[in-house]
Design an enzyme around this catalytic site. Structure first.
Site, PDB file in Angstrom:
ATOM      1  N   GLU A  17       0.879  -1.168   0.000  1.00 15.43           N
ATOM      2  CA  GLU A  17       0.000   0.000   0.000  1.00 15.43           C
ATOM      3  C   GLU A  17       0.914   1.215   0.000  1.00 15.43           C
ATOM      4  OE1 GLU A  17      -3.149  -0.081  -0.400  1.00 15.43           O
ATOM      5  OE2 GLU A  17      -3.463  -2.221  -0.115  1.00 15.43           O
ATOM      6  N   CYS A  30      -1.838   9.175   1.827  1.00 15.72           N
ATOM      7  CA  CYS A  30      -1.539   8.740   0.460  1.00 15.72           C
ATOM      8  C   CYS A  30      -2.716   8.979  -0.478  1.00 15.72           C
ATOM      9  CB  CYS A  30      -1.132   7.270   0.447  1.00 15.72           C
ATOM     10  SG  CYS A  30      -2.274   6.179   1.293  1.00 15.72           S
TER      11      CYS A  30
END
Length: 479
Positions: free
Chosen positions: A252, A286
């Site tokens: 991720e 993110c």
């Protein structure tokens, strides 16, 4: 406000251990040392991996209700320690206290979802008699735990992103070793303290080990570990994958997420959500909004609205409930992004608001327009309080611009047009498309992850459990 202890242990094979107090963790707003914790040596990491290997079979044999009981015990204890968890997060990450409380709520949700999924590990019966040679044969398969897992968690959501590894591992029955971020280890250590209360977990079921680079390679390279799940920067993540050997890897990673505001959007609604998505926890997400694509018909009006709203955001001490913009995680990160902003302006970009840096790591919420396509601020992950405004005339061109990025985590589309919604879902090269909200939106049971440079695999409890398990088939001949 709750108080923090001066020192905290690591957790080795389910038990607290205090071999040293070598890791000093600072309060990110003041820069002062808030507490100290232990750093795991290579020998401790090796012992933890050996413990996880030893625990693999008894973990796999835990009854579904036993795993559910562990997870629901965590839910109960996290609720009892809510204020402590939120305050610890506010201190060690510099996250505004209201946002810290929101992350604790998500931590509780994530463990609760995992508790529900712990009793839903289904398989399937398949007919095999698809031709004469297979008459009388049938098959059934189930998912079994993959074995000892290695988890490396980031600093920006140190509670919930650690939870997205720990909770599904318990739900499926995998022992694990976890390395929390050295800048923000306390949330994971408190989770370890709560898990240590669960006697049903076999010895070696979990270890939570802050660690320096010395020995940390074991988290990646040790062949006894059967899965590596990493959340963090693309540069580090892809390098770890190259060294992980035969084990599956879940990554991720980063993004420079885009949101599209079409001409028919509810601008007042879009304004609130985009300012939140761009500047929540100082943009250190993110899936934080970095590129804002606005239809030409509403560009000037919406730009003015964004500038005014951004200027009104309160910056300061994250323990103050009025604060929206707190410190970035470090002075180095703030200086890096300040340099990108200055570089963009020197290259012809217009600074609409913000750009100032104070106290070392307090970077103002910043809006830019007319940024050159080759600028770092446009192409790389800002991971800070910066958003770039761009104008488009045609919806297809806007989708092309979203896809131009080397990242592909999530994208947001503000539109009332059903056909454009489906077009975006079909065409955008991202892991998730969010309609009438920002790409920063996530619910903890949904599949979450990216494509391209943004990573491999999916989190979200049920989907993480699939990564942490293998299909085991059974063939039966009835002749």
């Amino acid at each position: 406000m709750p108080t923090l202890k001066d020192t905290y242990p690591l957790y080795l094979n389910n038990k607290p251990a205090q071999p040293n107090t070598d890791l000093a963790v600072t309060e990110k707003y003041t820069g002062e040392v808030a507490f100290r914790t232990a750093l795991a040596s290579p020998e401790i990491i090796d012992e933890a991996i050996a413990g996880a290997v030893h625990a693999a079979e008894p973990m796999a044999r835990l009854a579904s209700y036993e795993k559910q009981d562990v997870l629901m015990h965590c839910v109960s204890r996290f609720k009892e320690r809510f204020d402590e968890l939120a305050y610890a997060l506010c201190v060690e990450a510099g996250k505004p206290i209201s946002d810290s409380e929101g992350e604790v709520t998500r931590l509780i949700d994530t463990f609760r979802i995992a508790g529900e999924e712990a009793v839903r590990n289904y398989g399937e019966v398949m007919p095999l008699d698809i031709s004469e040679r297979a008459r009388g044969y049938s098959s059934m398969w189930k998912r079994v735990p993959i074995g000892p897992c290695s988890f490396i968690a980031p600093f920006n959501f140190p509670l919930n992103l650690a939870a997205h590894k720990i909770a599904p591992a318990i739900a499926i029955g995998c022992p694990f070793v976890m390395k929390p971020a050295s800048k923000t280890p306390l949330g994971a250590l408190i989770m370890g303290e709560v898990l240590a209360e669960c006697d049903v977990l076999p010895e070696g079921a979990f270890s939570i080990l802050p660690a320096s680079r010395d020995g940390a390679d074991l988290f990646t390279e040790d062949e006894r570990l059967k899965l590596l799940s990493f959340t963090g920067s693309p540069a580090v993540g892809w390098a770890l994958k190259a060294r992980a050997g035969k084990k599956p890897v879940v990554l991720e990673l980063g993004g420079n997420a885009a949101v599209v505001v079409d001409h028919d959007a509810d601008l007042e609604d879009a304004l609130e959500r985009i300012v939140f998505g761009a500047f929540y926890q100082s943009g250190q997400s993110c899936i934080g909004v970095q590129r804002v694509l606005i239809h030409a018909d509403v560009y000037d009006r919406f730009k003015d609205m964004l500038v005014e709203k951004t200027k009104s955001l309160v910056a300061g001490d994250p323990k103050d409930r009025n604060t929206f913009i707190g410190p970035m995680i470090s002075e180095g990160e703030a200086t890096r992004l300040k340099g990108w902003i200055d570089e963009a302006v020197e290259g012809g970009a217009t600074l609409l608001t913000g750009g100032g840096l104070s106290r070392g790591n307090m970077l103002e919420a910043t809006l830019l327009e007319n940024v050159h396509r080759d600028a770092k601020a446009m192409n790389e992950e800002a991971f800070g309080p910066l958003a770039i405004l761009m104008k488009f005339d045609n919806f297809d061109d806007a989708l092309d611009e979203v896809n131009r990025s080397e990242f592909g985590l999530q994208a947001g589309i503000f539109t009332r047009d059903l056909f454009k919604m489906y077009d975006a879902w079909d065409r955008l090269h991202v892991g998730g498309v969010v309609i009438n909200d920002v790409p920063s939106y996530r619910v903890d049971n949904m599949p979450y992850g990216g494509v391209k440079e943004s990573g491999l695999g999916r989190e979200g409890i049920r989907f993480a459990m699939e990564d942490m398990s293998e299909i085991r088939n059974l063939v039966v001949r009835r002749n």
